[in-house]
Design a protein around this motif. Structure first.
Motif, PDB file in Angstrom:
ATOM      1  N   ARG A  58      -6.786   2.408   2.655  1.00  0.00           N
ATOM      2  CA  ARG A  58      -6.008   1.365   1.970  1.00  0.00           C
ATOM      3  C   ARG A  58      -5.982   1.607   0.462  1.00  0.00           C
ATOM      4  O   ARG A  58      -4.957   1.438  -0.200  1.00  0.00           O
ATOM      5  CB  ARG A  58      -6.603  -0.008   2.257  1.00  0.00           C
ATOM      6  CG  ARG A  58      -6.409  -0.517   3.668  1.00  0.00           C
ATOM      7  CD  ARG A  58      -6.846  -1.966   3.808  1.00  0.00           C
ATOM      8  NE  ARG A  58      -7.125  -2.282   5.203  1.00  0.00           N
ATOM      9  CZ  ARG A  58      -8.341  -2.435   5.721  1.00  0.00           C
ATOM     10  NH1 ARG A  58      -9.419  -2.327   4.929  1.00  0.00           N
ATOM     11  NH2 ARG A  58      -8.499  -2.713   6.999  1.00  0.00           N
ATOM     12  N   THR A  59      -7.129   1.988  -0.077  1.00  0.00           N
ATOM     13  CA  THR A  59      -7.193   2.262  -1.522  1.00  0.00           C
ATOM     14  C   THR A  59      -6.318   3.443  -1.892  1.00  0.00           C
ATOM     15  O   THR A  59      -5.558   3.390  -2.876  1.00  0.00           O
ATOM     16  CB  THR A  59      -8.643   2.542  -1.947  1.00  0.00           C
ATOM     17  OG1 THR A  59      -9.456   1.412  -1.655  1.00  0.00           O
ATOM     18  CG2 THR A  59      -8.717   2.817  -3.439  1.00  0.00           C
ATOM     19  N   ALA A  83     -11.989   1.087  -4.308  1.00  0.00           N
ATOM     20  CA  ALA A  83     -11.063   0.672  -5.361  1.00  0.00           C
ATOM     21  C   ALA A  83     -11.684   0.888  -6.739  1.00  0.00           C
ATOM     22  O   ALA A  83     -11.093   1.545  -7.607  1.00  0.00           O
ATOM     23  CB  ALA A  83     -10.670  -0.784  -5.171  1.00  0.00           C
ATOM     24  N   SER A 118       1.039   4.727  -4.018  1.00  0.00           N
ATOM     25  CA  SER A 118       2.328   4.022  -3.993  1.00  0.00           C
ATOM     26  C   SER A 118       2.758   3.556  -5.368  1.00  0.00           C
ATOM     27  O   SER A 118       3.882   3.093  -5.539  1.00  0.00           O
ATOM     28  CB  SER A 118       2.251   2.806  -3.052  1.00  0.00           C
ATOM     29  OG  SER A 118       1.365   1.823  -3.579  1.00  0.00           O
ATOM     30  N   THR A 119       1.871   3.650  -6.367  1.00  0.00           N
ATOM     31  CA  THR A 119       2.206   3.160  -7.713  1.00  0.00           C
ATOM     32  C   THR A 119       2.719   4.283  -8.567  1.00  0.00           C
ATOM     33  O   THR A 119       2.586   5.451  -8.256  1.00  0.00           O
ATOM     34  CB  THR A 119       0.961   2.530  -8.363  1.00  0.00           C
ATOM     35  OG1 THR A 119      -0.096   3.500  -8.408  1.00  0.00           O
ATOM     36  CG2 THR A 119       0.493   1.319  -7.587  1.00  0.00           C
ATOM     37  N   TYR A 124     -10.864  -3.431   0.313  1.00  0.00           N
ATOM     38  CA  TYR A 124     -10.908  -2.085  -0.280  1.00  0.00           C
ATOM     39  C   TYR A 124     -12.317  -1.525  -0.425  1.00  0.00           C
ATOM     40  O   TYR A 124     -12.479  -0.319  -0.660  1.00  0.00           O
ATOM     41  CB  TYR A 124     -10.239  -2.103  -1.655  1.00  0.00           C
ATOM     42  CG  TYR A 124      -8.783  -2.491  -1.607  1.00  0.00           C
ATOM     43  CD1 TYR A 124      -7.822  -1.594  -1.154  1.00  0.00           C
ATOM     44  CD2 TYR A 124      -8.365  -3.759  -2.001  1.00  0.00           C
ATOM     45  CE1 TYR A 124      -6.482  -1.946  -1.105  1.00  0.00           C
ATOM     46  CE2 TYR A 124      -7.021  -4.122  -1.958  1.00  0.00           C
ATOM     47  CZ  TYR A 124      -6.094  -3.213  -1.503  1.00  0.00           C
ATOM     48  OH  TYR A 124      -4.765  -3.567  -1.453  1.00  0.00           O
ATOM     49  N   PHE A 177      -2.696   2.462  -1.840  1.00  0.00           N
ATOM     50  CA  PHE A 177      -2.332   1.654  -2.997  1.00  0.00           C
ATOM     51  C   PHE A 177      -2.099   2.535  -4.221  1.00  0.00           C
ATOM     52  O   PHE A 177      -1.081   2.417  -4.913  1.00  0.00           O
ATOM     53  CB  PHE A 177      -3.433   0.621  -3.297  1.00  0.00           C
ATOM     54  CG  PHE A 177      -3.208  -0.145  -4.562  1.00  0.00           C
ATOM     55  CD1 PHE A 177      -2.350  -1.233  -4.582  1.00  0.00           C
ATOM     56  CD2 PHE A 177      -3.830   0.244  -5.742  1.00  0.00           C
ATOM     57  CE1 PHE A 177      -2.120  -1.938  -5.758  1.00  0.00           C
ATOM     58  CE2 PHE A 177      -3.612  -0.443  -6.927  1.00  0.00           C
ATOM     59  CZ  PHE A 177      -2.752  -1.547  -6.934  1.00  0.00           C
ATOM     60  N   HIS A 178      -3.028   3.443  -4.504  1.00  0.00           N
ATOM     61  CA  HIS A 178      -2.894   4.297  -5.677  1.00  0.00           C
ATOM     62  C   HIS A 178      -1.689   5.233  -5.565  1.00  0.00           C
ATOM     63  O   HIS A 178      -0.989   5.479  -6.557  1.00  0.00           O
ATOM     64  CB  HIS A 178      -4.176   5.122  -5.875  1.00  0.00           C
ATOM     65  CG  HIS A 178      -5.272   4.379  -6.543  1.00  0.00           C
ATOM     66  ND1 HIS A 178      -5.384   4.238  -7.897  1.00  0.00           N
ATOM     67  CD2 HIS A 178      -6.335   3.706  -6.028  1.00  0.00           C
ATOM     68  CE1 HIS A 178      -6.450   3.520  -8.198  1.00  0.00           C
ATOM     69  NE2 HIS A 178      -7.046   3.188  -7.071  1.00  0.00           N
TER      70      HIS A 178
END
Length: 204
Positions: free
Chosen positions: A196-197, A129, A203-204, A125, A200-201
């Motif tokens: 990618r970061t 991140a 998808s939450t 990340y 990730f954020h």
């Protein structure tokens, strides 16, 4: 306030010192240094924009953030200018420095430096991140200082899930990707880490 305005409030820098990667955020707030220090160190105020905090917030003491279970040691506490702590989360240990500098017209500059160790997380990340996460926290701090109830952690989570909030996350990740590239990371790698970061954020 537009998304571009929010993105432009933060100056993003990445440095390397020995094996430590330093993710640096600079932002100026519309309040005096005493008020900003209090907002960053008072458990009552931290709960209103960051996380509920338990522990002994003095040099040699330990703290716990009850929402994320992050904890650590208070390394330095020099009111109203310098706070240094360890940041212990899910088995990883890093360090965070917060420095305040009084500016003009009742404004105060805040510099947050997260000293990140090398490892799989950094390789995957990069600085994005830590950068995106702290940037959201500083955004909440700004709202708190303005008396805006949206600074509360649950409210910030709700805002982050809106189309505007999701776009702000994407734009912040892109900005950290550019800072990563400016620090010497190959462009394709910096972009991949930022994507990618953001994924990730989002998808939450």
């Amino acid at each position: 306030m537009t998304i571009a305005d929010e993105i432009n409030k933060v100056i993003r820098t990445i440095r390397t010192s020995g094996e430590s990667h330093q993710v640096v955020l600079d932002r100026t707030f519309d309040t005096d240094i005493a008020d900003l220090w209090d907002a960053c160190t008072s458990p009552e105020r931290l709960a209103r924009w960051f996380e509920p905090t338990l522990g002994d917030l003095a040099p040699g003491g330990r703290y716990t953030l009850t929402r994320s279970s992050t904890q650590g040691d208070i390394l330095t506490c020099e009111p109203p200018r310098h706070l240094a702590i360890t940041w212990e989360y899910q088995g990883d240990v890093s360090h965070v420095d917060v420095e305040l500098l009084a500016a003009t017209n009742q404004r105060t500059a805040l510099r947050l430096t997260h000293h990140c160790p090398p490892g799989d997380h950094w390789d995957t990340y990069g600085p994005t991140a830590a950068g995106v996460g702290w940037e959201e926290s500083l955004r909440a701090l700004g709202l708190h200082l303005a008396g805006d109830a949206r600074s509360a952690p649950d409210e910030m989570d709700s805002v982050a899930s809106t189309p505007e909030g999701r776009e702000l996350t994407r734009r912040a990740a892109e900005a950290w990707g550019r800072a990563d590239e400016a620090a010497g990371t190959p462009a394709n790698e910096a972009e991949a880490r930022a994507l990618r970061t953001a994924a990730f954020h989002l998808s939450t």
